[in-house]
Design an enzyme around this catalytic site. Structure first.
Site, PDB file in Angstrom:
ATOM      1  N   ALA A 191      -5.157  -2.684   1.111  1.00  0.00           N
ATOM      2  CA  ALA A 191      -6.418  -2.540   0.314  1.00  0.00           C
ATOM      3  C   ALA A 191      -7.343  -2.703   1.306  1.00  0.00           C
ATOM      4  O   ALA A 191      -8.429  -3.011   1.006  1.00  0.00           O
ATOM      5  CB  ALA A 191      -7.148  -4.416  -0.428  1.00  0.00           C
ATOM      6  N   ALA A 192      -7.018  -2.076   2.788  1.00  0.00           N
ATOM      7  CA  ALA A 192      -8.000  -1.833   3.382  1.00  0.00           C
ATOM      8  C   ALA A 192      -8.920  -1.093   2.993  1.00  0.00           C
ATOM      9  O   ALA A 192     -10.775  -1.369   3.391  1.00  0.00           O
ATOM     10  CB  ALA A 192      -7.709  -1.260   4.901  1.00  0.00           C
ATOM     11  N   GLY A 193      -8.932  -0.802   2.524  1.00  0.00           N
ATOM     12  CA  GLY A 193     -10.431   0.715   1.672  1.00  0.00           C
ATOM     13  C   GLY A 193     -10.887   0.431   1.200  1.00  0.00           C
ATOM     14  O   GLY A 193     -11.949   0.001   0.333  1.00  0.00           O
ATOM     15  N   ASP A 194     -10.218  -0.824  -0.063  1.00  0.00           N
ATOM     16  CA  ASP A 194     -11.078  -1.742  -0.608  1.00  0.00           C
ATOM     17  C   ASP A 194     -11.899  -2.347  -0.293  1.00  0.00           C
ATOM     18  O   ASP A 194     -13.571  -3.061  -0.226  1.00  0.00           O
ATOM     19  CB  ASP A 194     -10.349  -2.001  -1.759  1.00  0.00           C
ATOM     20  CG  ASP A 194      -9.956  -1.069  -2.996  1.00  0.00           C
ATOM     21  OD1 ASP A 194     -10.134  -0.066  -3.035  1.00  0.00           O
ATOM     22  OD2 ASP A 194      -8.138  -1.651  -2.969  1.00  0.00           O
TER      23      ASP A 194
END
Length: 310
Positions: free
Chosen positions: A250-253
């Site tokens: 979920a890094a980008g989110d």
């Protein structure tokens, strides 16, 4: 209608809500190969829900517009959003299953993801327009895990209401030329930037999207940080923070939600990008999607430690 984009502080996220079924592996299998996993876990996820949770945990007033199924996962997914502080009045229940993401994570924290849309694929333009309330909204955050027709209806409706539209076109797909001028911000990783613009170099991809009408482009570059360029000619480059990655799911989110929260609070762009980079750095040190997303206090403590170490 003239833009009233500075008038609100609330974040509205319209997008996917999934249950992530995560299996950890030593390495990814080759085609046709069967390997043993190191355990399986269940984590509420979906790009839309993740971004909503990240925005809310980072301090924004945030609500979610989406759909879950009538299965047991649906209740768990809604409860997870509520626990993160996200408003769920516009989360609809559809017949059938909730969205699922089948995820494998290797020892380096990299992931492979297979999506099953479930209820996300049943969220219609009519549903979205009936639920969308633009009063006090700073920006609407969109992705590509619900039907494109639904996104397009929301883009046009937000534009008519003078509300910023932030699009994260993931999974990557071309954005119709007539819609690009309606986008305040496009946020993409390197792969998505190339797919959407047709150009493989991030700087050139950003310039191309701006030339086609987008007002601002942010390209996330993993360990290399991010770049941000806008139609006024401003360009920023913000480095990533060095951490040991456990799970990048979920890094980008997390980056997008935290960036939106900081921006809605009136933070200038460079500081908002650093805040978002710190949030993403914390997230990759933890397993899972929404479970990995840090709170505003955690992000601010991380930034304070970074400043103290300089």
């Amino acid at each position: 209608m003239s833009r009233q984009a500075s008038g609100g502080s609330r974040i509205l996220v319209a997008g996917s809500i999934n249950m992530d079924i995560v299996s950890r592996v030593a390495r990814f299998p080759e085609p046709g190969e069967t390997i043993s996993g190191r355990g399986t876990s269940y984590h509420p996820g979906g790009k839309g829900a993740n971004q909503a949770a990240a925005a809310a945990k980072a301090g924004a007033a945030c609500s979610m517009l989406g759909a879950v199924g009538g299965d047991p996962f649906g209740d768990a997914l809604v409860a997870s959003l509520e626990d993160a502080g996200v408003g769920v009045q516009s989360v609809l229940t559809k017949d059938g299953t909730s969205g699922l993401a089948i995820i494998t994570v290797n020892e380096g924290g990299e992931n492979h993801i297979v999506l099953s849309a479930g209820a996300n694929g049943l969220l219609t333009a009519e549903d979205a327009l009936a639920e969308a309330d633009w009063r006090g909204v700073y920006a609407v955050l969109l992705q590509n895990e619900i039907p494109w027709e639904t996104n397009e209806a929301l883009i046009r409706s937000a534009g008519e209401a003078g509300v910023r539209v932030w699009l994260n076109p993931a999974p990557a797909r071309e954005v119709p030329a007539e819609l690009l001028p309606l986008l305040d911000t496009i946020i993409v990783n390197e792969t998505e930037a190339a797919a959407v613009s047709g150009l493989p170099v991030p700087d050139r991809a950003a310039a191309e999207l701006l030339a086609r009408g987008a007002r601002r482009v942010v390209v996330t570059l993993g360990e290399q940080g991010c770049l941000c360029a806008d139609a006024a000619g401003e360009r920023l480059s913000v480095p990533a923070y060095a951490v040991e990655a456990v799970d990048t799911t979920a890094a980008g989110d997390t980056f997008i939600g935290a960036f939106a929260a900081a921006s809605a609070a009136g933070t200038d762009t460079e500081a908002a990008l650093r805040f978002a980079a710190a949030a993403a750095a914390i997230a990759v040190t933890r397993p899972g999607a929404q479970a990995s997303i840090p709170s505003r206090d955690e992000i601010e403590a991380f930034l304070a430690r970074e400043r103290a170490s300089l």
